[in-house]
Design a protein around this motif. Structure first.
Motif, PDB file in Angstrom:
ATOM      1  N   GLY A 418       0.811  -1.204   0.000  1.00  0.00           N
ATOM      2  CA  GLY A 418       0.000   0.000   0.000  1.00  0.00           C
ATOM      3  C   GLY A 418       0.846   1.257   0.000  1.00  0.00           C
ATOM      4  N   PRO A 419       0.220   2.442  -0.155  1.00  0.00           N
ATOM      5  CA  PRO A 419       0.962   3.708  -0.235  1.00  0.00           C
ATOM      6  C   PRO A 419       1.410   4.224   1.133  1.00  0.00           C
ATOM      7  N   ILE A 420       2.296   3.501   1.774  1.00  0.00           N
ATOM      8  CA  ILE A 420       2.878   3.933   3.036  1.00  0.00           C
ATOM      9  C   ILE A 420       4.399   3.814   2.964  1.00  0.00           C
ATOM     10  N   VAL A 421       5.064   4.539   3.864  1.00  0.00           N
ATOM     11  CA  VAL A 421       6.524   4.502   3.945  1.00  0.00           C
ATOM     12  C   VAL A 421       6.899   4.227   5.399  1.00  0.00           C
ATOM     13  N   ILE A 422       7.811   3.281   5.608  1.00  0.00           N
ATOM     14  CA  ILE A 422       8.365   3.033   6.941  1.00  0.00           C
ATOM     15  C   ILE A 422       9.672   3.834   7.006  1.00  0.00           C
ATOM     16  N   TRP A 423       9.627   4.972   7.675  1.00  0.00           N
ATOM     17  CA  TRP A 423      10.788   5.861   7.702  1.00  0.00           C
ATOM     18  C   TRP A 423      11.863   5.388   8.669  1.00  0.00           C
ATOM     19  N   ARG A 424      11.452   4.635   9.675  1.00  0.00           N
ATOM     20  CA  ARG A 424      12.447   4.210  10.664  1.00  0.00           C
ATOM     21  C   ARG A 424      11.997   2.897  11.284  1.00  0.00           C
ATOM     22  N   LYS A 425      12.931   1.986  11.483  1.00  0.00           N
ATOM     23  CA  LYS A 425      12.674   0.711  12.163  1.00  0.00           C
ATOM     24  C   LYS A 425      13.993   0.276  12.778  1.00  0.00           C
ATOM     25  N   GLU A 426      14.154   0.542  14.069  1.00  0.00           N
ATOM     26  CA  GLU A 426      15.450   0.328  14.714  1.00  0.00           C
ATOM     27  C   GLU A 426      15.249  -0.069  16.171  1.00  0.00           C
ATOM     28  N   LEU A 427      16.273  -0.679  16.755  1.00  0.00           N
ATOM     29  CA  LEU A 427      16.195  -1.043  18.158  1.00  0.00           C
ATOM     30  C   LEU A 427      16.055   0.207  19.023  1.00  0.00           C
ATOM     31  N   ARG A 428      15.345   0.058  20.121  1.00  0.00           N
ATOM     32  CA  ARG A 428      15.056   1.184  21.019  1.00  0.00           C
ATOM     33  C   ARG A 428      16.030   1.146  22.204  1.00  0.00           C
ATOM     34  N   PRO A 429      16.996   2.055  22.259  1.00  0.00           N
ATOM     35  CA  PRO A 429      17.974   2.049  23.357  1.00  0.00           C
ATOM     36  C   PRO A 429      17.285   2.226  24.719  1.00  0.00           C
ATOM     37  N   ASP A 430      17.885   1.651  25.746  1.00  0.00           N
ATOM     38  CA  ASP A 430      17.454   1.802  27.141  1.00  0.00           C
ATOM     39  C   ASP A 430      16.080   1.192  27.431  1.00  0.00           C
ATOM     40  N   SER A 431      15.568   0.354  26.534  1.00  0.00           N
ATOM     41  CA  SER A 431      14.230  -0.201  26.764  1.00  0.00           C
ATOM     42  C   SER A 431      14.252  -1.530  27.508  1.00  0.00           C
ATOM     43  N   GLY A 432      15.397  -2.222  27.527  1.00  0.00           N
ATOM     44  CA  GLY A 432      15.488  -3.485  28.251  1.00  0.00           C
ATOM     45  C   GLY A 432      15.725  -3.255  29.730  1.00  0.00           C
ATOM     46  N   GLY A 433      15.017  -3.996  30.577  1.00  0.00           N
ATOM     47  CA  GLY A 433      15.174  -3.864  32.025  1.00  0.00           C
ATOM     48  C   GLY A 433      16.584  -4.219  32.468  1.00  0.00           C
ATOM     49  N   ASP A 434      17.105  -3.454  33.440  1.00  0.00           N
ATOM     50  CA  ASP A 434      18.444  -3.708  33.948  1.00  0.00           C
ATOM     51  C   ASP A 434      18.451  -4.971  34.807  1.00  0.00           C
ATOM     52  N   GLY A 435      19.628  -5.561  34.938  1.00  0.00           N
ATOM     53  CA  GLY A 435      19.753  -6.762  35.762  1.00  0.00           C
ATOM     54  C   GLY A 435      21.089  -7.419  35.515  1.00  0.00           C
ATOM     55  N   GLU A 436      21.363  -8.494  36.250  1.00  0.00           N
ATOM     56  CA  GLU A 436      22.557  -9.268  35.942  1.00  0.00           C
ATOM     57  C   GLU A 436      22.514  -9.683  34.469  1.00  0.00           C
ATOM     58  N   PHE A 437      21.295  -9.944  33.990  1.00  0.00           N
ATOM     59  CA  PHE A 437      21.077 -10.191  32.572  1.00  0.00           C
ATOM     60  C   PHE A 437      19.999  -9.214  32.096  1.00  0.00           C
ATOM     61  N   ARG A 438      20.313  -8.480  31.041  1.00  0.00           N
ATOM     62  CA  ARG A 438      19.475  -7.383  30.569  1.00  0.00           C
ATOM     63  C   ARG A 438      18.283  -7.897  29.763  1.00  0.00           C
ATOM     64  N   GLY A 439      17.149  -7.228  29.936  1.00  0.00           N
ATOM     65  CA  GLY A 439      15.985  -7.549  29.134  1.00  0.00           C
ATOM     66  C   GLY A 439      16.197  -7.191  27.671  1.00  0.00           C
ATOM     67  N   GLY A 440      15.497  -7.869  26.778  1.00  0.00           N
ATOM     68  CA  GLY A 440      15.600  -7.579  25.345  1.00  0.00           C
ATOM     69  C   GLY A 440      15.039  -6.207  25.014  1.00  0.00           C
ATOM     70  N   LEU A 441      15.586  -5.586  23.989  1.00  0.00           N
ATOM     71  CA  LEU A 441      15.154  -4.252  23.591  1.00  0.00           C
ATOM     72  C   LEU A 441      13.892  -4.305  22.743  1.00  0.00           C
ATOM     73  N   GLY A 442      13.071  -3.256  22.881  1.00  0.00           N
ATOM     74  CA  GLY A 442      11.988  -3.043  21.946  1.00  0.00           C
ATOM     75  C   GLY A 442      12.535  -2.409  20.678  1.00  0.00           C
ATOM     76  N   GLN A 443      11.662  -1.817  19.890  1.00  0.00           N
ATOM     77  CA  GLN A 443      12.109  -1.140  18.676  1.00  0.00           C
ATOM     78  C   GLN A 443      11.290   0.123  18.462  1.00  0.00           C
ATOM     79  N   VAL A 444      11.801   1.013  17.627  1.00  0.00           N
ATOM     80  CA  VAL A 444      11.110   2.237  17.258  1.00  0.00           C
ATOM     81  C   VAL A 444      10.739   2.140  15.783  1.00  0.00           C
ATOM     82  N   ILE A 445       9.456   2.384  15.494  1.00  0.00           N
ATOM     83  CA  ILE A 445       8.957   2.288  14.120  1.00  0.00           C
ATOM     84  C   ILE A 445       8.251   3.599  13.782  1.00  0.00           C
ATOM     85  N   GLU A 446       8.579   4.165  12.646  1.00  0.00           N
ATOM     86  CA  GLU A 446       8.000   5.437  12.213  1.00  0.00           C
ATOM     87  C   GLU A 446       7.321   5.224  10.861  1.00  0.00           C
ATOM     88  N   ILE A 447       6.012   5.504  10.804  1.00  0.00           N
ATOM     89  CA  ILE A 447       5.191   5.168   9.644  1.00  0.00           C
ATOM     90  C   ILE A 447       4.469   6.420   9.149  1.00  0.00           C
TER      91      ILE A 447
END
Length: 539
Positions: A418-447
């Motif tokens: 369809g007539p859309i553009v994905i301008w950005r799709k990247e990992l989201r810094p600082d989104s994983g919970g801190d710990g001895e083992f860090r949580g996985g990161l989310g992402q940032v999507i711009e449409i």
């Protein structure tokens, strides 16, 4: 059984898995919808004449596979054996007899060899549209959510039901895609049938009874051995999700006995007036998946392994009664594994991962020309994932769909629809919970829509007000954010508008951390900073 006979049976079992994997790959290759073709939102499996699942394809999602395991019995109850013929294919999208909402199409085909019924093949896939309000939580009953197809024949003796095709074409927004997917589902089962017949003729099998007994007996014994090693008792857990307009509490009690594991959802919130309710068939599918991840992740998934788990619930949001709206049953249903695993973490300390984003951040976009100008209209569906929770000895996986297991759609495939553009799709810094083992990161999507276009979108998001919790001292993951590029905050659920020239920004939630942050190694923190997973001045 002699060693040679046992080896022969094992080879045939592996061959049967190859048959259903080719069945699933046929659907991937021929599907019209990007949700199937690019993301693998499907399932495929083979069943014996009693409707017991013998094997499933590796390709597919737990929600589809485990609901399909029960759905075949529903088909057998509706269509008498004397009305089943060679060349038949049966279909439904009934949420309570299929996979929990109308957008999933389930097809079942009987498989005959020399005139005798030897198996059933079944497959499920998510289609882009089923009419009604569209894919969203705004419906007040299932009647508003789209066309309902009771269990019926899609084809009889190889002849497709043309009246059903005409009804579908008149009720959906993307008839070519939807009807194309119906034919792809039917072809998927047909390929499975042909490969099974080839296998049975080659080996000299008249039925699958002996192979089925081998599969079920080995699976049963292995599962029983694992369950007997678990601590016995009952453990409870609660989890709060965003809901639609108010928070929703989910509750579960997991009871481990000598030869079974029970899950009870008593105490969960009542049914919602919005389309986030979950039929019990879907809640059960993900509860069983969570338990199997803990108890026996390496044991094949079939009728024998699933038989050790029972799931019960009074009528509530996890056991919604007809005609409740259920279009977004996956949002709450994807929280069920975190809910169940939270109870199991009390029974098995040090072995269960932290909570993650869980629910997919699906978005359905209805794009059109702005101000009535000429241009292209389209229905676009995207599947996106936040971060997984950290594991007891490893960081969480970033932008990974757990528990659903679907793939992220490539930007190129999405923009092509369809007539859309994905301008950005990247990992989201600082989104994983801190710990001895860090949580996985989310992402940032711009449409954004292309020039001269605007769009409405159905938000299907969670973990915006209630982020993923860390475990054993780990920090919570970052909550999600839904906004426009001018800072306007949007709701996490419901249909909303993005004007021409504006961009929609989705900041997906991260997974919870695991363990005391003070125990995270210096090298791990340095690597986080060097890769941009955390800010330079963070932690």
């Amino acid at each position: 059984m002699s060693n040679v006979a046992e080896i022969r049976m094992q080879v045939m079992w592996n061959r049967l898995i190859s048959v259903v994997e080719e069945q699933a790959l046929t659907l991937l290759r021929t599907a019209f919808s990007t949700s199937v073709r690019e993301s693998g939102d499907l399932s495929a499996g083979v069943f014996n004449p009693r409707g017991e699942m013998l094997a499933q394809a590796v390709t597919g999602t737990p929600g589809h596979v485990n609901t399909m395991a029960e759905a075949v019995l529903q088909f057998m109850n509706e269509i008498p054996r004397e009305e089943m013929f060679e060349g038949d294919t049966y279909v439904t999208n009934d949420p309570w007899q299929g996979t929990g909402h109308l957008h999933d199409i389930t097809m079942v085909s009987p498989s005959f060899l020399n005139g005798e019924l030897v198996a059933f093949f079944a497959c499920t896939a998510h289609v882009v549209d089923v009419g009604g309000r569209g894919f969203g939580a705004d419906g007040k009953s299932v009647y508003e959510e789209g066309i309902q197809i009771p269990i019926m024949k899609f084809a009889e003796r190889g002849t497709v039901n043309r009246d059903l095709i005409r009804i579908l074409r008149s009720n959906v927004r993307e008839p070519n895609q939807v009807i194309g997917d119906f034919y792809s589902l039917a072809a998927c089962n047909d390929v499975g049938h042909r490969r099974l017949v080839d296998m049975m003729n080659e080996i000299g099998l008249a039925s699958l009874d002996g192979l089925g007994e081998f599969i079920f007996s080995r699976t049963h014994d292995a599962m029983l051995e694992r369950i007997r090693t678990l601590p016995k008792g009952s453990w409870s857990n609660e989890l709060v999700t965003d809901g639609y307009d108010e928070p929703v509490k989910l509750a579960a009690t997991v009871s481990v006995h000598d030869e079974r594991v029970d899950v009870d959802f008593s105490g969960s919130a009542p049914m919602s007036r919005w389309g986030i309710n979950v039929p019990i068939i879907y809640s059960k599918a993900y509860a069983c998946y969570a338990l199997k991840c803990v108890v026996a992740p390496d044991i094949p998934n079939n009728a024998a392994s699933l038989a050790f788990f029972t799931v019960s619930s009074p009528t509530n949001i996890l056991n919604a009664a007809r005609p409740a709206p259920v279009a977004l049953r996956h949002v709450i249903g994807h929280m069920v594994p975190d809910l169940v695993l939270g109870a199991m973490a009390q029974a098995l300390p040090g072995r269960i991962l932290a909570e993650g984003a869980a629910a997919l951040w699906n978005i359905h976009i209805s794009v059109r020309p702005a101000n009535g100008a000429a241009g292209r209209r389209a229905e676009v569906l995207m599947f996106n994932s936040g971060g997984m929770g950290a594991r007891p000895a490893l960081d969480g996986l970033s932008a990974t769909a757990f528990p659903s297991g679907v793939h992220t759609m490539p930007i190129e495939a999405t923009e092509h629809t369809g007539p859309i553009v994905i301008w950005r799709k990247e990992l989201r810094p600082d989104s994983g919970g801190d710990g001895e083992f860090r949580g996985g990161l989310g992402q940032v999507i711009e449409i954004a829509a292309t020039d001269g276009h605007e769009f409405d979108f159905s938000a299907m998001f969670d973990r915006v007000r209630h982020p993923a919790r860390g475990r054993d001292g780990g920090g919570d993951g970052a909550p999600g954010v839904v906004r426009l590029d001018d800072g306007t905050q949007l709701r996490p659920k419901g249909w909303q508008h993005v004007p021409e020239g504006r961009r929609l920004i989705l900041e997906l939630p991260g997974g919870g951390g695991y363990g005391d942050p003070a125990r995270r190694s210096v090298d791990a923190r340095a690597e986080d900073r060097s890769k941009g997973y955390v800010s330079e001045n963070d932690r």
